[in-house]
Design a protein around this motif. Sequence first.
Motif, PDB file in Angstrom:
ATOM      1  N   ASN A 225      11.861  84.212  63.118  1.00 33.96           N
ATOM      2  CA  ASN A 225      11.645  82.954  63.822  1.00 33.96           C
ATOM      3  C   ASN A 225      11.207  81.892  62.821  1.00 33.96           C
ATOM      4  OD1 ASN A 225      10.509  80.827  65.341  1.00 33.96           O
ATOM      5  ND2 ASN A 225      10.065  82.198  67.046  1.00 33.96           N
ATOM      6  N   GLN A 227      10.711  78.753  63.268  1.00 32.35           N
ATOM      7  CA  GLN A 227       9.659  77.900  63.812  1.00 32.35           C
ATOM      8  C   GLN A 227       8.298  78.552  63.618  1.00 32.35           C
ATOM      9  OE1 GLN A 227      12.482  78.646  65.507  1.00 32.35           O
ATOM     10  NE2 GLN A 227      13.506  76.656  65.287  1.00 32.35           N
ATOM     11  N   GLN A 228       8.261  79.871  63.800  1.00 31.56           N
ATOM     12  CA  GLN A 228       7.009  80.595  63.593  1.00 31.56           C
ATOM     13  C   GLN A 228       6.582  80.517  62.133  1.00 31.56           C
ATOM     14  OE1 GLN A 228       6.683  85.124  63.769  1.00 31.56           O
ATOM     15  NE2 GLN A 228       5.532  84.517  65.600  1.00 31.56           N
ATOM     16  N   ALA A 230       7.277  78.199  60.030  1.00 37.29           N
ATOM     17  CA  ALA A 230       6.844  76.834  59.758  1.00 37.29           C
ATOM     18  C   ALA A 230       5.457  76.559  60.341  1.00 37.29           C
ATOM     19  CB  ALA A 230       7.860  75.843  60.331  1.00 37.29           C
ATOM     20  N   ARG A 231       5.190  77.122  61.515  1.00 39.62           N
ATOM     21  CA  ARG A 231       3.898  76.903  62.162  1.00 39.62           C
ATOM     22  C   ARG A 231       2.771  77.692  61.511  1.00 39.62           C
ATOM     23  NH1 ARG A 231       6.864  77.689  67.128  1.00 39.62           N
ATOM     24  NH2 ARG A 231       6.170  79.862  67.105  1.00 39.62           N
TER      25      ARG A 231
END
Length: 276
Positions: A225, A227-228, A230-231
Amino acid sequence: MSDKQAFVRTTVSASASPDEQTLTSAVETRSLNVFYGSFRAVKDVDLTVYDNEITALIGSSGCGKSTLLRSFNRMNDLVAGARVDGEVLYHDRNIYDSDVDPVEVRRRIGMVFQKPNPFPKSIYDNVAWGAKVNGYRGNVDALVEEALGQAALWDEVKDKLDQSGYSLSGGQQQRLCIARTIAVKPEIILMDEPTSALDPVATLRIEELIQELKTKYTIVIVTHNMQQAARASDFTAFLNMDEDRAGRVVEFGKTGDIFTRPEHEETENYITGRFG
């Protein structure tokens, strides 16, 4: 390996850091190659994982992310036909030296797996078991409370510690497994897609927990993921496969740079969804 004086921590400068912040190396690989039989799964990896930072390993399926992760605590030793060339340095010592105890390595460098895997024991015994096996002689009740507290689970289970770990939800089971890892007092926690089997709410809770844990632990997380990554991460390594299907690190740096200013076209193509 059991003698802690054998390890000397190394301070290095992270070349990816624009402010030239001095960081401390937790694990460093040098010319690392991992083979399963005649197949080379990971190729010539030079990578530094920094203390008290979260490092994400990203890349398409089959590019060697999990193999690389498992090389950090010799979990690949448990796979028939697996062998490692090169070095994995932990406190300046190659953990693959013949006189290094892999069990001690795994105590210091713990692992949380893709699917929650609590033991068929009570919640209390799930947390206490590993510490007892490793010879813990302190207050076990306090240790269990501390580990469950760090895993953000104590308030939810403190009144049912004698119940089976299987009675918990999927997200709670994964936090129980994190507590079990913490109870052994590692320095580094490896996480192999720890939220892939969880719903979005449980995933967010695990990500928040990871952020809390980095004040005390170095964390390396494999995730599909982006997005994960990046977060949740401070540094990101992007892996890709060569024509021989061996995984290699294409680019490593601060997560913000990898996702907004990648240096390699391969990285940009993966981040933007052009392949992978």
